[in-house]
Scaffold this active site. Structure first.
Site, PDB file in Angstrom:
ATOM      1  N   GLU A  85      -2.961  32.183 -25.915  1.00 39.71           N
ATOM      2  CA  GLU A  85      -4.136  31.452 -26.341  1.00 39.71           C
ATOM      3  C   GLU A  85      -4.190  30.044 -25.733  1.00 39.71           C
ATOM      4  O   GLU A  85      -3.266  29.238 -25.888  1.00 39.71           O
ATOM      5  CB  GLU A  85      -4.157  31.345 -27.873  1.00 39.71           C
ATOM      6  CG  GLU A  85      -5.240  30.454 -28.447  1.00 39.71           C
ATOM      7  CD  GLU A  85      -6.648  30.980 -28.171  1.00 39.71           C
ATOM      8  OE1 GLU A  85      -7.547  30.141 -27.989  1.00 39.71           O
ATOM      9  OE2 GLU A  85      -6.844  32.212 -28.151  1.00 39.71           O
ATOM     10  N   THR A  87     -12.073  34.228 -25.753  1.00 41.60           N
ATOM     11  CA  THR A  87     -10.842  35.015 -25.786  1.00 41.60           C
ATOM     12  C   THR A  87     -11.110  36.498 -25.572  1.00 41.60           C
ATOM     13  O   THR A  87     -10.381  37.183 -24.840  1.00 41.60           O
ATOM     14  CB  THR A  87     -10.103  34.804 -27.124  1.00 41.60           C
ATOM     15  OG1 THR A  87      -9.696  33.440 -27.227  1.00 41.60           O
ATOM     16  CG2 THR A  87      -8.877  35.692 -27.223  1.00 41.60           C
ATOM     17  N   HIS A 131      -4.632  27.884 -30.814  1.00 44.16           N
ATOM     18  CA  HIS A 131      -6.092  27.887 -30.779  1.00 44.16           C
ATOM     19  C   HIS A 131      -6.629  26.492 -31.120  1.00 44.16           C
ATOM     20  O   HIS A 131      -6.084  25.786 -31.956  1.00 44.16           O
ATOM     21  CB  HIS A 131      -6.624  28.915 -31.789  1.00 44.16           C
ATOM     22  CG  HIS A 131      -8.084  29.231 -31.635  1.00 44.16           C
ATOM     23  ND1 HIS A 131      -9.089  28.350 -32.000  1.00 44.16           N
ATOM     24  CD2 HIS A 131      -8.713  30.332 -31.150  1.00 44.16           C
ATOM     25  CE1 HIS A 131     -10.263  28.902 -31.750  1.00 44.16           C
ATOM     26  NE2 HIS A 131     -10.061  30.100 -31.228  1.00 44.16           N
ATOM     27  N   ASP A 145      -5.629  32.685 -21.457  1.00 41.09           N
ATOM     28  CA  ASP A 145      -6.948  33.318 -21.585  1.00 41.09           C
ATOM     29  C   ASP A 145      -8.116  32.431 -21.178  1.00 41.09           C
ATOM     30  O   ASP A 145      -9.072  32.895 -20.573  1.00 41.09           O
ATOM     31  CB  ASP A 145      -7.161  33.857 -23.008  1.00 41.09           C
ATOM     32  CG  ASP A 145      -7.126  32.785 -24.084  1.00 41.09           C
ATOM     33  OD1 ASP A 145      -6.800  31.615 -23.783  1.00 41.09           O
ATOM     34  OD2 ASP A 145      -7.411  33.126 -25.249  1.00 41.09           O
ATOM     35  N   HIS A 146      -8.056  31.154 -21.477  1.00 40.56           N
ATOM     36  CA  HIS A 146      -9.197  30.281 -21.155  1.00 40.56           C
ATOM     37  C   HIS A 146      -8.762  28.817 -21.232  1.00 40.56           C
ATOM     38  O   HIS A 146      -7.593  28.520 -21.487  1.00 40.56           O
ATOM     39  CB  HIS A 146     -10.385  30.546 -22.089  1.00 40.56           C
ATOM     40  CG  HIS A 146     -10.047  30.433 -23.545  1.00 40.56           C
ATOM     41  ND1 HIS A 146      -9.740  29.242 -24.158  1.00 40.56           N
ATOM     42  CD2 HIS A 146      -9.974  31.383 -24.512  1.00 40.56           C
ATOM     43  CE1 HIS A 146      -9.488  29.445 -25.436  1.00 40.56           C
ATOM     44  NE2 HIS A 146      -9.613  30.741 -25.687  1.00 40.56           N
TER      45      HIS A 146
END
Length: 629
Positions: free
Chosen positions: A265, A307, A422, A480-481
């Site tokens: 994450e 995500t 997150h 993921d990002h």
């Protein structure tokens, strides 16, 4: 008496005119605040794109005013206030949503924002609100007061006069809009919602996206045509012709082994090998890289699904939707996913995520993607919480419990999605990792979150070794990002001692990709430019299985000089250039100097054709309705 009446009428007319002017000026200022506070538009303020956006926004407000002027008579002041209030709420929502997702709210996005999803991400989105955003509300008390004062003496206006006023506003607005509309790159609108907002303003973008949604979902024929099939076949054939059949580096080195994929994450590449006060932020990942393949030029390609888009890219090697999330929009499609392919080879397939099963519609989508079992929050003992404002099962507990749920006695594919790191990262402010001058800042909190995730990864790897899985599995770890949005760019640039430019910022949008194959002891850095869409084909090569419907490339057997990545907004990055689709500008990848776009236009068009073909595959469910290679 008549003179007094005329004076009163003149003053009322002046007051009404001022109210209309204030309505337009206040909304215009709010539009400009949105465009620049989100950094959708930047200085120089008198650039051509900014002037176009300014004129377009002004003209659209004139058109809105013309509708109000004709449709409302005695209630025109109340209508102006209500429209102002509605548009203000929309702009506030856009501002906070944009800062988090770097995208506008659209109708597909609203459909996917169910109560559970909103309740889970509201901390992240609301954390984007800033005190300065109160500028959106300053005018409302005065405009409301004006409604009460003017409504006392309001008079009906004859329909012919209303029509005259309305037509005048409409003509001026339409002429102004048309004068700037065709200066925009209309072709880019199909790939990038942000470009329409940057070029012609936030209100036009909402209108355009709504119009497009109606055309694509209600007016256009959604049947899978021969033309669609030909387009898909042509792209696959061109990709096949690019492959060098003699290239087989590491092919089959993990054949018939377990596959363990970990999606990390919000882990960006800049934290790898980064030291703060002589301490590594990610010591365990750095150590893993020491005996693994490390791909250091991989960019994230997510869009509105964030995500879930990363999950989709990795498992299908197709692009995400141009707006909204595929997980919500197309959960019943047929996909040639990694899990489906491996199931056909006798593998058990598992996905694991320590959160609500309905979040991002995973309970439906993971079944569609071919996972035999999706282990979610309901399957874990919630004995430890970390990150995401303390509402998420800690990654440490998640990893510790997960391996006990998998049948490791036979070949398996397990897909782990972490959560603790997150956004927002405030949970980790007091976490025991010294970030020096960045203590208490957004960047400092993120570095602590990344350090915590790394600690959990270290525990997970130790557990894999203890269970005899480390050298009997293909291990894949990737981010993921992004974690750091443009609004926090200043802190990141300070951390990395860099100066801002669009090119350098683009280069920072990388995520780590680490692959360890069984019994690997020698490390290697692969610098081929690629994206998350390339993970599936790379795994397919290492495990020696076919992935004929993947749009990505095998990063191990692809010419470094021909590496590329296509972002969902239509931007393209290669070893030679960075092309910004929203700016319609191209720069040398190495030195950042501007290049002549005309020299690269054909190549760029061929690249972003992949987005169009991927959209056809997904929106028309091509794999279910009549397409076979």
């Amino acid at each position: 008496m008549d003179r007094l009446k005329n004076i009163i009428n003149q003053r009322f007319n002046l007051a009404e005119t001022l109210y209309w002017v204030l309505f337009i000026i206040c909304l215009m200022l709010k539009c400009l605040y949105f465009q620049f506070t989100t950094r959708l538009n930047t200085d120089p303020y008198l650039s051509s794109v900014n002037i176009t956006m300014l004129l377009s926004s002004f003209s659209i407000l004139l058109i809105i005013s013309s509708i109000i002027a004709f449709a409302f008579n005695k209630l025109r002041f109340a209508a102006l206030f209500i429209i102002n209030l509605i548009l203000t709420v929309l702009l506030i929502a856009d501002t906070n949503f944009f800062r988090y997702y770097y995208n506008l709210i659209t109708i597909p996005v609203l459909f996917q924002l169910d109560i559970k999803l909103m309740s889970s991400v509201n901390e992240s989105i609301l954390s984007q609100f800033m005190i300065k955003d109160l500028i959106y509300l300053i005018d409302l008390p005065f405009m409301l007061m004006g409604v009460f004062l003017l409504s006392k003496n309001v008079r009906k206006i004859h329909i012919s006069r209303r029509a005259y006023r309305s037509v005048a506003l409409l003509v001026v607005g339409a002429v102004t809009f048309l004068s700037v509309f065709h200066t925009s790159n209309l072709n880019s609108f199909a790939y990038n919602n942000n470009y329409s907002a940057k070029s012609l303003g936030v209100f036009f973008s909402h209108y355009y996206n709504t119009k497009l949604l109606i055309e694509e979902n209600l007016l256009e024929d959604d049947s899978f045509t021969q033309e669609d099939k030909d387009s898909i076949i042509a792209l696959y054939e061109s990709k096949e012709s690019e492959k060098n059949v003699s290239d087989s580096r590491l092919t089959g080195i993990a054949k018939d082994k377990n596959l363990i994929v970990v999606q990390m994450e919000a882990l960006q590449q800049f934290v790898i090998n980064l030291k703060i006060n002589s301490k590594e932020v990610t010591p365990n990942l750095n150590k893993l890289i020491g005996d693994s393949l490390y791909f250091d030029n991989v960019f994230y390609q997510v869009a509105g699904g964030n995500t879930s888009d990363a999950e989709f890219l990795t498992n299908n090697s197709l692009y995400p939707a141009k707006e909204g999330a595929i997980y919500h929009l197309y959960p019943e499609n047929t996909y040639h996913s990694m899990a489906n392919i491996l199931k056909g080879k006798g593998y058990n397939t598992y996905s694991l995520h320590g959160f609500e099963k309905t979040f991002w519609n995973r309970n439906k989508m993971h079944m569609t993607l071919g996972f035999d079992r999706f282990f979610n929050e309901e399957d874990f003992v919630l004995d430890d919480f970390a990150g995401w404002e303390g509402q998420a099962l800690s990654d440490s507990s998640f990893f510790r419990q997960s391996l006990d749920k998998i049948d490791t006695s036979k070949p398996f594919y397990s897909f782990f999605v972490t959560l603790s790191s997150h956004h927002p990262f405030t949970y980790f402010e007091d976490f025991d990792f010294d970030v020096g001058e960045f203590q208490g800042t957004y960047i400092g909190n993120y570095l602590k979150a990344a350090n915590y995730l790394d600690k959990c990864i270290g525990e997970f790897i130790a557990d894999l070794k203890k269970r005899g899985l480390y050298d009997n599995s293909l291990l894949v770890f990737y981010g993921d990002h992004s974690a750091v949005k443009k609004i926090e760019a200043e802190g990141l640039l300070q951390l990395l001692d860099m100066e801002y430019s669009e090119q350098e910022w683009m280069k920072l949008q990388k995520v780590p990709l680490i692959i360890h194959y069984p019994n690997q002891s020698k490390s290697e850095v692969i610098s081929t430019i690629g994206g998350q869409i390339d993970i599936l084909p790379t795994i397919a090569n290492l495990m020696d299985f076919d992935a004929p419907y993947a749009l990505g490339k095998d990063l191990l057997n692809h010419d470094d000089d021909k590496g590329y990545v296509i972002l969902r907004d239509g931007s393209v990055i290669t070893k030679d250039f960075i092309y910004f689709n929203d700016l319609r500008e191209i720069y040398d990848f190495t030195d950042g100097k501007p290049l002549d776009l005309k020299l690269y236009s054909d190549k760029i068009t061929s690249y972003i054709n992949e987005l169009s073909v991927s959209d056809i595959i997904i929106t028309k469910d091509a794999f279910k309705h009549g397409f076979e290679k």
